[in-house]
Design an enzyme around this catalytic site. Structure first.
Site, PDB file in Angstrom:
ATOM      1  N   GLY A 139      -6.685  -9.757 -10.444  1.00  0.00           N
ATOM      2  CA  GLY A 139      -5.262  -9.678 -10.106  1.00  0.00           C
ATOM      3  C   GLY A 139      -4.766 -10.795  -9.200  1.00  0.00           C
ATOM      4  O   GLY A 139      -3.829 -10.600  -8.434  1.00  0.00           O
TER       5      GLY A 139
ATOM      6  N   LEU B  68      -3.036  -7.320 -27.678  1.00  0.00           N
ATOM      7  CA  LEU B  68      -1.859  -6.456 -27.556  1.00  0.00           C
ATOM      8  C   LEU B  68      -1.047  -6.563 -28.836  1.00  0.00           C
ATOM      9  O   LEU B  68      -0.861  -7.664 -29.365  1.00  0.00           O
ATOM     10  CB  LEU B  68      -1.041  -6.941 -26.355  1.00  0.00           C
TER      11      LEU B  68
ATOM     12  N   ASN C  98       2.018 -14.936 -21.628  1.00  0.00           N
ATOM     13  CA  ASN C  98       0.617 -14.944 -21.183  1.00  0.00           C
ATOM     14  C   ASN C  98       0.292 -16.295 -20.560  1.00  0.00           C
ATOM     15  O   ASN C  98       0.914 -17.305 -20.895  1.00  0.00           O
ATOM     16  CB  ASN C  98      -0.295 -14.723 -22.400  1.00  0.00           C
TER      17      ASN C  98
ATOM     18  N   HIS D  11      -3.008 -18.905 -20.062  1.00  0.00           N
ATOM     19  CA  HIS D  11      -4.382 -19.158 -20.505  1.00  0.00           C
ATOM     20  C   HIS D  11      -4.890 -20.424 -19.814  1.00  0.00           C
ATOM     21  O   HIS D  11      -4.158 -21.414 -19.727  1.00  0.00           O
ATOM     22  CB  HIS D  11      -4.429 -19.319 -22.028  1.00  0.00           C
TER      23      HIS D  11
ATOM     24  N   ASP E  29       2.308 -13.591 -29.566  1.00  0.00           N
ATOM     25  CA  ASP E  29       2.480 -12.859 -30.817  1.00  0.00           C
ATOM     26  C   ASP E  29       1.267 -11.920 -30.904  1.00  0.00           C
ATOM     27  O   ASP E  29       0.685 -11.588 -29.875  1.00  0.00           O
ATOM     28  CB  ASP E  29       2.626 -13.821 -32.002  1.00  0.00           C
TER      29      ASP E  29
ATOM     30  N   ASP F  64      -4.106 -15.537 -27.441  1.00  0.00           N
ATOM     31  CA  ASP F  64      -3.704 -16.859 -26.920  1.00  0.00           C
ATOM     32  C   ASP F  64      -2.879 -17.652 -27.921  1.00  0.00           C
ATOM     33  O   ASP F  64      -3.091 -18.856 -28.117  1.00  0.00           O
ATOM     34  CB  ASP F  64      -4.947 -17.689 -26.518  1.00  0.00           C
TER      35      ASP F  64
ATOM     36  N   GLU G 128      -2.426 -23.123 -12.328  1.00  0.00           N
ATOM     37  CA  GLU G 128      -1.913 -21.855 -12.852  1.00  0.00           C
ATOM     38  C   GLU G 128      -0.973 -21.166 -11.880  1.00  0.00           C
ATOM     39  O   GLU G 128       0.038 -20.581 -12.276  1.00  0.00           O
ATOM     40  CB  GLU G 128      -3.083 -20.894 -13.139  1.00  0.00           C
TER      41      GLU G 128
END
Ligand code: GRF
Length: 192
Positions: A13, A92, A104, A106, A143, A147, A176
């Protein structure tokens, strides 16, 4: 008015904590944390910030469409405008009402070093073994593939000689932590 975000996690997290720390600056309320594991350290961070949590693991051979239904029911109840996958390790299945509202991060330059099996240190080990000159991170719309989906932004670094996978991982994570909030800001302006 603040936008409502749901954050999906499976691990430590660190991105969740980054969103919590920057929520005022981003004008967001984190209305729900979904974890695929009851053991995820991320849950402690969520509880520490008084964010409602929902744990939904994958049961046996259950397909993504099935557990994703439960997850999106909770997300709808929480009235989230945007869903951020932040170290969420399950595939998902995105229902039509959430198309272009799930993103997302990556830790590689998609389309390289991504997809099933490319997560955590495995990504940086593969990058190191391939001997490429640059790596980085990608924030993208999701989608129903791992990834995969339109890219929102990428940040990259040059891999200097002598950098081992751990060092690469550390450097990419520094990117990130800037890239994800920046991408959230960019996406949320579309809702305004
Ligand atoms: C990061 O490497 C991110 O790119 C990937 O999960 C990692 C972060 O997980 N998707 P966490 O926030 O430490 O749980």
């Amino acid at each position: 008015m603040n936008k409502k975000i749901a954050v999906l996690v499976s691990g430590t997290g660190r991105h969740l904590q980054n969103f919590i720390d920057k929520s005022q600056d981003l004008s967001i309320d984190i209305v729900l944390v979904v974890s695929s594991s009851s053991q995820a350290l991320a849950l402690e961070k969520a509880r520490g910030a008084d964010i409602p949590c929902y744990v939904r693991g994958k049961k046996g051979k259950e397909v993504a469409e099935h557990y994703s239904q439960d997850i999106f029911t909770k997300i709808r109840e929480a009235r989230a405008d945007l869903v951020c996958l932040a170290g969420f390790l399950k595939l998902l299945y995105i229902p039509s009402d959430f198309e272009n509202r799930v993103i997302n991060i990556h830790p590689s330059l998609i389309p390289d070093f991504c997809g099933r099996g490319f997560y955590g240190s495995r990504v940086h080990r593969a990058v190191s073994e391939a001997g490429v000159s640059r790596t980085g991170c990608t924030v993208h719309y999701c989608d129903n593939l791992y990834d995969h989906g339109p890219i929102i932004l990428q940040k990259s670094i040059k891999i200097e000689p002598g950098l081992n996978p751990d060092m690469i991982s550390k450097k990419v994570f520094e990117l990130e932590i800037e890239a994800y909030p920046e991408a959230v800001k960019k996406v949320l302006t579309k809702f305004l």
